[in-house]
Write a protein that holds these residues in place. Structure first.
Motif, PDB file in Angstrom:
ATOM      1  N   ASP A 247      28.856 -34.079 -51.133  1.00 46.06           N
ATOM      2  CA  ASP A 247      29.702 -33.186 -51.921  1.00 46.06           C
ATOM      3  C   ASP A 247      31.179 -33.341 -51.595  1.00 46.06           C
ATOM      4  O   ASP A 247      32.033 -32.642 -52.150  1.00 46.06           O
ATOM      5  CB  ASP A 247      29.268 -31.736 -51.712  1.00 46.06           C
ATOM      6  CG  ASP A 247      29.368 -31.284 -50.242  1.00 46.06           C
ATOM      7  OD1 ASP A 247      29.751 -32.119 -49.377  1.00 46.06           O
ATOM      8  OD2 ASP A 247      29.038 -30.117 -49.960  1.00 46.06           O
ATOM      9  N   GLY A 248      31.508 -34.255 -50.666  1.00 46.54           N
ATOM     10  CA  GLY A 248      32.908 -34.506 -50.321  1.00 46.54           C
ATOM     11  C   GLY A 248      33.434 -33.672 -49.180  1.00 46.54           C
ATOM     12  O   GLY A 248      34.589 -33.844 -48.772  1.00 46.54           O
ATOM     13  N   LYS A 249      32.613 -32.790 -48.633  1.00 43.89           N
ATOM     14  CA  LYS A 249      33.069 -31.949 -47.526  1.00 43.89           C
ATOM     15  C   LYS A 249      33.074 -32.759 -46.228  1.00 43.89           C
ATOM     16  O   LYS A 249      32.101 -33.440 -45.903  1.00 43.89           O
ATOM     17  CB  LYS A 249      32.163 -30.738 -47.371  1.00 43.89           C
ATOM     18  CG  LYS A 249      32.570 -29.796 -46.244  1.00 43.89           C
ATOM     19  CD  LYS A 249      31.624 -28.606 -46.137  1.00 43.89           C
ATOM     20  CE  LYS A 249      32.010 -27.692 -44.984  1.00 43.89           C
ATOM     21  NZ  LYS A 249      31.073 -26.534 -44.866  1.00 43.89           N
ATOM     22  N   VAL A 250      34.169 -32.693 -45.479  1.00 45.18           N
ATOM     23  CA  VAL A 250      34.259 -33.399 -44.207  1.00 45.18           C
ATOM     24  C   VAL A 250      33.365 -32.703 -43.181  1.00 45.18           C
ATOM     25  O   VAL A 250      33.497 -31.506 -42.935  1.00 45.18           O
ATOM     26  CB  VAL A 250      35.705 -33.451 -43.689  1.00 45.18           C
ATOM     27  CG1 VAL A 250      35.759 -34.092 -42.303  1.00 45.18           C
ATOM     28  CG2 VAL A 250      36.584 -34.242 -44.643  1.00 45.18           C
ATOM     29  N   LEU A 251      32.473 -33.475 -42.581  1.00 46.15           N
ATOM     30  CA  LEU A 251      31.575 -32.933 -41.577  1.00 46.15           C
ATOM     31  C   LEU A 251      32.060 -33.259 -40.167  1.00 46.15           C
ATOM     32  O   LEU A 251      31.839 -32.475 -39.245  1.00 46.15           O
ATOM     33  CB  LEU A 251      30.164 -33.489 -41.776  1.00 46.15           C
ATOM     34  CG  LEU A 251      29.538 -33.235 -43.157  1.00 46.15           C
ATOM     35  CD1 LEU A 251      28.177 -33.912 -43.241  1.00 46.15           C
ATOM     36  CD2 LEU A 251      29.412 -31.738 -43.422  1.00 46.15           C
ATOM     37  N   VAL A 511      40.647 -45.800 -50.627  1.00 48.64           N
ATOM     38  CA  VAL A 511      39.769 -44.730 -51.121  1.00 48.64           C
ATOM     39  C   VAL A 511      38.329 -45.235 -51.139  1.00 48.64           C
ATOM     40  O   VAL A 511      38.050 -46.428 -51.013  1.00 48.64           O
ATOM     41  CB  VAL A 511      40.156 -44.265 -52.545  1.00 48.64           C
ATOM     42  CG1 VAL A 511      41.539 -43.632 -52.561  1.00 48.64           C
ATOM     43  CG2 VAL A 511      40.063 -45.417 -53.540  1.00 48.64           C
ATOM     44  N   ILE A 512      37.410 -44.275 -51.329  1.00 46.37           N
ATOM     45  CA  ILE A 512      36.016 -44.581 -51.605  1.00 46.37           C
ATOM     46  C   ILE A 512      35.772 -44.302 -53.084  1.00 46.37           C
ATOM     47  O   ILE A 512      36.206 -43.279 -53.615  1.00 46.37           O
ATOM     48  CB  ILE A 512      35.067 -43.710 -50.748  1.00 46.37           C
ATOM     49  CG1 ILE A 512      35.382 -43.908 -49.254  1.00 46.37           C
ATOM     50  CG2 ILE A 512      33.612 -44.043 -51.044  1.00 46.37           C
ATOM     51  CD1 ILE A 512      35.257 -45.329 -48.763  1.00 46.37           C
ATOM     52  N   ARG A 513      35.101 -45.234 -53.750  1.00 42.36           N
ATOM     53  CA  ARG A 513      34.790 -45.060 -55.166  1.00 42.36           C
ATOM     54  C   ARG A 513      33.291 -44.781 -55.306  1.00 42.36           C
ATOM     55  O   ARG A 513      32.468 -45.235 -54.502  1.00 42.36           O
ATOM     56  CB  ARG A 513      35.154 -46.315 -55.970  1.00 42.36           C
ATOM     57  CG  ARG A 513      36.565 -46.826 -55.713  1.00 42.36           C
ATOM     58  CD  ARG A 513      37.639 -45.946 -56.318  1.00 42.36           C
ATOM     59  NE  ARG A 513      37.687 -46.054 -57.758  1.00 42.36           N
ATOM     60  CZ  ARG A 513      38.266 -47.060 -58.424  1.00 42.36           C
ATOM     61  NH1 ARG A 513      38.811 -48.074 -57.754  1.00 42.36           N
ATOM     62  NH2 ARG A 513      38.292 -47.077 -59.743  1.00 42.36           N
ATOM     63  N   LEU A 514      32.938 -44.057 -56.345  1.00 40.71           N
ATOM     64  CA  LEU A 514      31.553 -43.693 -56.613  1.00 40.71           C
ATOM     65  C   LEU A 514      31.166 -44.222 -57.983  1.00 40.71           C
ATOM     66  O   LEU A 514      31.845 -43.958 -58.980  1.00 40.71           O
ATOM     67  CB  LEU A 514      31.379 -42.173 -56.567  1.00 40.71           C
ATOM     68  CG  LEU A 514      29.984 -41.628 -56.864  1.00 40.71           C
ATOM     69  CD1 LEU A 514      28.990 -42.096 -55.823  1.00 40.71           C
ATOM     70  CD2 LEU A 514      30.017 -40.097 -56.917  1.00 40.71           C
ATOM     71  N   VAL A 515      30.066 -44.985 -58.034  1.00 36.49           N
ATOM     72  CA  VAL A 515      29.557 -45.525 -59.292  1.00 36.49           C
ATOM     73  C   VAL A 515      28.232 -44.836 -59.604  1.00 36.49           C
ATOM     74  O   VAL A 515      27.306 -44.862 -58.796  1.00 36.49           O
ATOM     75  CB  VAL A 515      29.346 -47.049 -59.216  1.00 36.49           C
ATOM     76  CG1 VAL A 515      28.815 -47.579 -60.545  1.00 36.49           C
ATOM     77  CG2 VAL A 515      30.645 -47.755 -58.835  1.00 36.49           C
ATOM     78  N   PHE A 525      35.897 -40.920 -55.024  1.00 37.24           N
ATOM     79  CA  PHE A 525      35.175 -39.934 -54.224  1.00 37.24           C
ATOM     80  C   PHE A 525      36.183 -39.038 -53.508  1.00 37.24           C
ATOM     81  O   PHE A 525      36.971 -39.500 -52.672  1.00 37.24           O
ATOM     82  CB  PHE A 525      34.270 -40.643 -53.218  1.00 37.24           C
ATOM     83  CG  PHE A 525      33.405 -39.721 -52.398  1.00 37.24           C
ATOM     84  CD1 PHE A 525      32.306 -39.087 -52.960  1.00 37.24           C
ATOM     85  CD2 PHE A 525      33.686 -39.498 -51.062  1.00 37.24           C
ATOM     86  CE1 PHE A 525      31.511 -38.258 -52.204  1.00 37.24           C
ATOM     87  CE2 PHE A 525      32.905 -38.666 -50.293  1.00 37.24           C
ATOM     88  CZ  PHE A 525      31.805 -38.041 -50.870  1.00 37.24           C
ATOM     89  N   ALA A 526      36.175 -37.773 -53.863  1.00 42.01           N
ATOM     90  CA  ALA A 526      37.138 -36.822 -53.297  1.00 42.01           C
ATOM     91  C   ALA A 526      36.623 -36.305 -51.964  1.00 42.01           C
ATOM     92  O   ALA A 526      35.503 -35.783 -51.868  1.00 42.01           O
ATOM     93  CB  ALA A 526      37.361 -35.661 -54.262  1.00 42.01           C
TER      94      ALA A 526
END
Length: 676
Positions: A247-251, A511-515, A525-526
């Motif tokens: 979900d993009g939340k930093v863990l 960045v990270i991209r999401l396909v 990817f946020a």
């Protein structure tokens, strides 16, 4: 094999041909593949005037083009390189060390003679200069003008030029720091004796990293775990691992952000240019590429440790306990059953690490560079940089031959799925060896397909694993950052498939991209609330003659304990009878659960003698680090006017361990300081 034999022979011929004072025609000799470290004497040249640095398309890190005429009086070292070449990257630390040792006498100039089409582009070279923190002048020798003028035959090649403008010597391959140091010192001494040495500085204007506040910096690889819905990101140039939810939340973030080799808690541990990762239960394995190490992260205890490698770049061929065997630029990882496979880019091999025994060693490849299918013992790879497995085969992004290889895990046979050879690259769809890639760095197997990060083509491609047919997936072939189809990437380096989605480390876009599929769409990817790190640096308040000593992570039994500090004096010396001996303890910010009595935190006394005992208490969940700084004054017995001071800083990471284990003191012991 005939072609590979010819390539090697021409390369070696280039090492021994005398330097020609005029440029050779470009068609006379083609550039040869990068060369490993070679054990051979420095090639001494005759009195040949060094050709001028003409024909470059652009210069970096300097206000304008440089000429040897304006550098007369300086020792000049030309580094012929190309940024795809792992052996060229291994030379960079040597160059930095020499530049630091001879800051006013030596000028290093990187001559970038690009192998691949993308490597000839000025913007691509600029990105590489920033990525590898190159501060010396670099020229884009896209047309091989300077390369031909110096009759260079292999990447990397270094040419040393005397202060009076003559070629002094040259060196092929990596691993020549000591020879270079010796030869540079000799040229400096000779020029100083003649009175021709110039110490005026050369104006250097390195381009700063523009995305200073970018949360990610040149992320190289990404690993997605569907079971835990976690994404592990190699934030390569921030020297850390970022853990985020789908979900993009930093863990979590693993690593302080400072480059180094320290083990210990997340906020203290260090990496250097980390790349590939693989997950085994609660353990995350990391290819710590810049350190030539394999690291293991315990996701439960939040601790980092080294499990393989010596910390030195070594093209070892032995098998043995992990930390006894040298590694060479491990670039990616993949797990099958209880074996961790390692793409050992610097050795042109695939290695294996036994997850149960900790034994590491070669698995496939002779160590030569090229393309040859066959058995594990006879196959030849070229800078393997990406791994993935479907449980039946291990897939390899074999970057320097722009091909994708496959290893049958049952039979051990190595085959080429698609792509070309050392100089067969491009951007062509088709079946098997008719297809062309350009320096692919990543692969991901899923649903009878193999996704390929076709890095220098700025594309994602697919290989049908039944037919070996290569097709375009996403990307126009132009660099950029665009989500609308056809999407744009900029040198994507890593892929991971999970939960029906493809995660992409879009390296030069930071960045990270999401396909996502059905329909195909691309997004960035946020990552929520991720910021660039503020590295914890080694202590910059060092005392005179201070020696910093790293201590392995200590597992402390909860409750009371003692730190024993023992300083060894040289034979024939004693503590100065009237001088003050001292120590002090500092607890690092963020440390939890450690208490040291105030009166024991700092002691200064002429009567203080070592060893000393420092009491502490620690809780079961304590973790962090502390420093013990000791300064002693000692004199020669019978001659108290002959004295010296030695200062030590012990840096001690720790973690609480379960009760019931044997309680032992933390022993901090120095070797005797040098005799004054």
């Amino acid at each position: 094999m005939k072609r590979l034999w010819l390539v090697c022979c021409i390369t070696l011929l280039g090492f021994v041909l005398p330097m020609l004072p005029v440029a050779l025609p470009a068609a006379a000799f083609s550039p040869m593949p990068d060369s490993p470290s070679l054990s051979r004497p420095t090639l001494q040249m005759g009195p040949v005037r060094a050709p001028e640095l003409e024909g470059g398309m652009a210069w970096f890190n300097v206000p304008g083009p440089l000429s040897l005429a304006q550098l007369r009086g300086k020792v000049v070292l030309l580094d012929f390189w190309t940024y795809c070449c792992i052996n060229c990257l291994h030379v960079i630390p040597d160059l930095k060390a020499l530049e630091a040792k001879y800051p006013n006498e030596l000028v290093v100039i990187g001559v970038h003679s690009g192998k691949f089409k993308t490597e000839k582009e000025t913007n691509s070279i600029q990105q590489a200069v920033v990525r590898y923190d190159i501060r010396h002048p670099v020229v884009n020798d896209a047309n091989f003008a300077i390369w031909n003028a110096y009759a260079v035959r292999a990447w990397p090649t270094l040419v040393l030029i005397s202060p009076d403008g003559y070629v002094a010597s040259r060196y092929a391959g990596e691993g020549h720091r000591e020879e270079l140091d010796r030869d540079i010192a000799a040229l400096i001494a000779e020029a100083r004796k003649k009175g021709t040495l110039k110490l005026d500085p050369v104006e250097i204007t390195p381009r700063p990293f523009q995305e200073t506040d970018s949360p990610l910096r040149f992320p190289g690889k990404v690993y997605a775990d569907a079971a835990s819905q976690r994404l592990f990101i190699a934030d390569t140039n921030h020297h850390r691992i970022v853990v985020a939810g789908f979900d993009g939340k930093v863990l979590d973030t693993i690593g302080s952000g400072a480059p180094g080799t320290r083990n210990g808690p997340y906020n203290f541990a260090e990496f250097q240019y980390p790349q590939g990762m693989a997950l085994d239960g609660d353990f995350l394995y990391v290819a710590d590429t810049g350190n030539h190490l394999l690291r293991r992260v315990n996701l439960k205890t939040r601790m980092v440790e080294t499990v393989a490698g010596t910390g030195k770049n070594e093209r070892s061929r032995q098998t043995g306990p992990g930390t006894s065997v040298g590694l060479s630029s491990p670039w990616d990882l993949a797990i099958h059953q209880r074996t961790l496979f390692i793409a050992m880019a610097g050795a042109h091999q695939i290695w294996q690490y036994n997850l149960d025994t900790g034994v590491v060693g070669p698995y496939a490849g002779t160590g030569a560079e090229g393309r040859q299918d066959g058995t594990l013992e006879t196959a030849v790879f070229a800078q393997p940089s990406g791994l993935s497995t479907d449980g039946k085969r291990l897939y390899v992004a074999d970057s320097e031959i722009s091909a994708v290889r496959a290893i049958d895990l049952a039979t051990g046979q190595v085959t080429t799925l698609a792509g070309g050879d050392l100089f067969d690259f491009g951007d062509t769809n088709g079946k098997g060896e008719n297809a062309r890639f350009q320096h692919p760095l990543g692969v991901a197997a899923a649903e009878r397909k193999l996704y390929v990060a076709d890095t220098y083509n700025h594309k994602l491609r697919t290989i049908d694993l039944r037919t070996r047919f290569v097709s375009n997936l996403i990307g126009s072939g132009m660099p950029g950052l665009q989500n609308d189809l056809p999407a744009l990437f900029h040198e994507p380096g890593g892929l991971s498939y999970a939960a029906g989605k493809l995660f992409v480390a879009d390296t030069n876009n930071h960045v990270i991209r999401l396909v996502e599929f059905e329909p195909t769409r691309v997004s960035t990817f946020a990552i929520d609330k991720l910021t660039a790190p503020t590295p914890i640096k080694l202590k910059d308040d060092a005392l005179p003659n201070e020696e910093q000593i790293g201590v392995p992570t200590q597992r402390l039994t909860p409750g009371a304990g003692e730190i024993v500090v023992d300083i060894q004096l040289p034979p024939g010396f004693k503590y100065a009878p009237t001088a003050e001996q001292r120590y002090f303890v500092s607890i690092e910010a963020g440390t939890e659960g450690l208490t040291i009595p105030a009166k024991a935190m700092a002691v200064t006394s002429s009567k203080l003698r070592f060893p000393v005992s420092i009491p502490y208490t620690v809780t079961a969940n304590g973790m962090g680090a502390f420093d013990v700084v000791v300064s002693v004054t000692f004199c020669k017995e019978g001659n108290e006017g002959f004295c010296s001071v030695a200062t030590y800083r012990f840096h001690v990471p720790f973690i609480g361990r379960p009760k019931g284990s044997t309680k032992r003191p933390v022993l901090l012991k120095s070797i005797p300081p040098p005799t004054p």
